[in-house]
Write an enzyme that holds these catalytic residues in place. Structure first.
Site, PDB file in Angstrom:
ATOM      1  N   ASP A  99       0.833  -1.201   0.000  1.00 19.36           N
ATOM      2  CA  ASP A  99       0.000   0.000   0.000  1.00 19.36           C
ATOM      3  C   ASP A  99       0.873   1.259   0.000  1.00 19.36           C
ATOM      4  OD1 ASP A  99      -2.270  -1.548   0.105  1.00 19.36           O
ATOM      5  OD2 ASP A  99      -2.431  -1.479   2.291  1.00 19.36           O
TER       6      ASP A  99
ATOM      7  N   TYR B 100       6.224  -8.671   8.624  1.00 18.87           N
ATOM      8  CA  TYR B 100       5.843  -7.259   8.745  1.00 18.87           C
ATOM      9  C   TYR B 100       5.995  -6.800  10.193  1.00 18.87           C
ATOM     10  CZ  TYR B 100       3.332  -8.063   4.320  1.00 18.87           C
ATOM     11  OH  TYR B 100       2.990  -8.389   3.026  1.00 18.87           O
TER      12      TYR B 100
ATOM     13  N   ASP C 226      -7.456   0.725   7.711  1.00 16.86           N
ATOM     14  CA  ASP C 226      -6.239   1.398   8.172  1.00 16.86           C
ATOM     15  C   ASP C 226      -6.564   2.876   8.410  1.00 16.86           C
ATOM     16  OD1 ASP C 226      -6.313   2.630   5.685  1.00 16.86           O
ATOM     17  OD2 ASP C 226      -4.619   1.530   4.865  1.00 16.86           O
TER      18      ASP C 226
ATOM     19  N   ARG D 277      -3.908  -5.515   7.498  1.00 19.00           N
ATOM     20  CA  ARG D 277      -5.057  -4.657   7.827  1.00 19.00           C
ATOM     21  C   ARG D 277      -6.231  -5.493   8.320  1.00 19.00           C
ATOM     22  NH1 ARG D 277      -6.946  -1.958   2.818  1.00 19.00           N
ATOM     23  NH2 ARG D 277      -5.526  -3.251   1.622  1.00 19.00           N
TER      24      ARG D 277
END
Length: 300
Positions: free
Chosen positions: A39, A67, A81, A174
């Site tokens: 993103d 992550y 988000d 997310r």
């Protein structure tokens, strides 16, 4: 033309396509592809395939990823988000111990519903395009695998949880944040995301676009590009006898008798095949009963 994989640090504000477009200008070549969308607000590791290595894009997209994310509890948004519209705000009543327990229960396989704001396609149209039109459609849950979650910090005052997540392809962090919030009955969304690892590529070895540009100007970029065959070091190497080079140049199968002899035989199902000059040709599958090597992915 450059051939191989370069470990790019995607900065905030860039799309993955932006990175590819800028690299085409920096490296002066068109044949470039990325290995999985990040993103625009996310940062971190984005392996980019150059030249012949673009055949690897799908293989690297399938790799596990790691992550570092910040989960914000008590806030639900339409994008899952902080870039989206807040749909609901709730008080967080769970204790620190309950929060940790809720998070850790997601380790393993679970059915995850992907977010509306994603690049997944339904009937040829991307979900985020439908979302921007105000449409919300039913999404089928997909099986994803959370290999591990390491909780780095729980800030009970700000309701922020910082954690490292190692997961399979197709996992949306997310949506993981959303699902944790639902379990705790307060809602949740992702506040920030940094991808720290894709397959063998780690954030410590990644380069920003401006750094890559400087390396190109200094004519020092080649040593920072991972060779294609280095991605397959778990496979044995097979060298074809000079008389049979033409066979593999044309993408043909070949017999075990056509290789420079391996005293201890072949021990892996797939092998890296090289010509007699040491040039990497591709990945072949070894058929034990026929003693035959058949091409699976050619890089010549």
């Amino acid at each position: 033309m450059f051939n191989g994989i370069i470990n790019v640090y995607k900065e905030k504000g860039y799309t993955s396509h932006d990175v590819v477009a800028k690299l085409r200008g920096i490296l002066k070549q068109k044949k470039i592809g990325h290995t999985g969308t990040l993103d625009p607000d996310a940062t971190g590791v984005l392996p980019v395939c150059l030249g012949k290595a673009t055949k690897l894009c799908d293989m690297l997209t399938d790799k596990d990823k790691t992550y570092e994310a910040v989960l914000l509890l008590g806030t639900t948004t339409d994008t899952e988000d902080m870039t989206g519209t807040v749909l609901e705000s709730k008080e967080v009543t769970a204790s620190k111990e309950e929060i940790i327990t809720a998070i850790m229960q997601f380790i393993g396989e679970y059915d995850q519903i992907p977010p509306m704001y994603s690049a997944l396609k339904v009937n040829g149209k991307k979900l985020y395009e439908l979302a921007r039109e105000g449409k919300v459609i039913e999404r089928k849950p997909r099986k994803v695998w959370i290999h591990s979650i390491d909780i780095l910090d729980v800030n009970y005052d700000t309701k922020e949880i910082r954690m490292t997540v190692s997961c399979s392809k197709g996992t949306y962090i997310r949506s993981l944040c959303r699902d944790i919030g639902e379990v705790l009955s307060c809602g949740g969304c992702m506040k920030s995301l940094v991808r720290t690892k894709v397959s063998r590529f780690v954030i410590e070895d990644s380069f920003k676009l401006e750094e890559i540009e400087a390396l190109v100007k200094a004519e020092n970029i080649e040593k920072h590009i991972t060779a294609i065959d280095d991605m397959f070091t778990e496979y044995e190497a097979v060298i074809v006898d000079e008389k049979f080079n033409k066979l593999i140049y044309n993408g043909n199968a070949f017999h075990i008798s056509n290789i420079i002899e391996k005293e201890d035989g072949i021990h892996t199902e797939y092998v890296r095949v090289y010509d007699s000059l040491g040039q990497f040709i591709g990945i072949y599958e070894y058929q034990l009963e026929e003693e035959l090597f058949k091409p699976r992915k050619m890089f010549l």
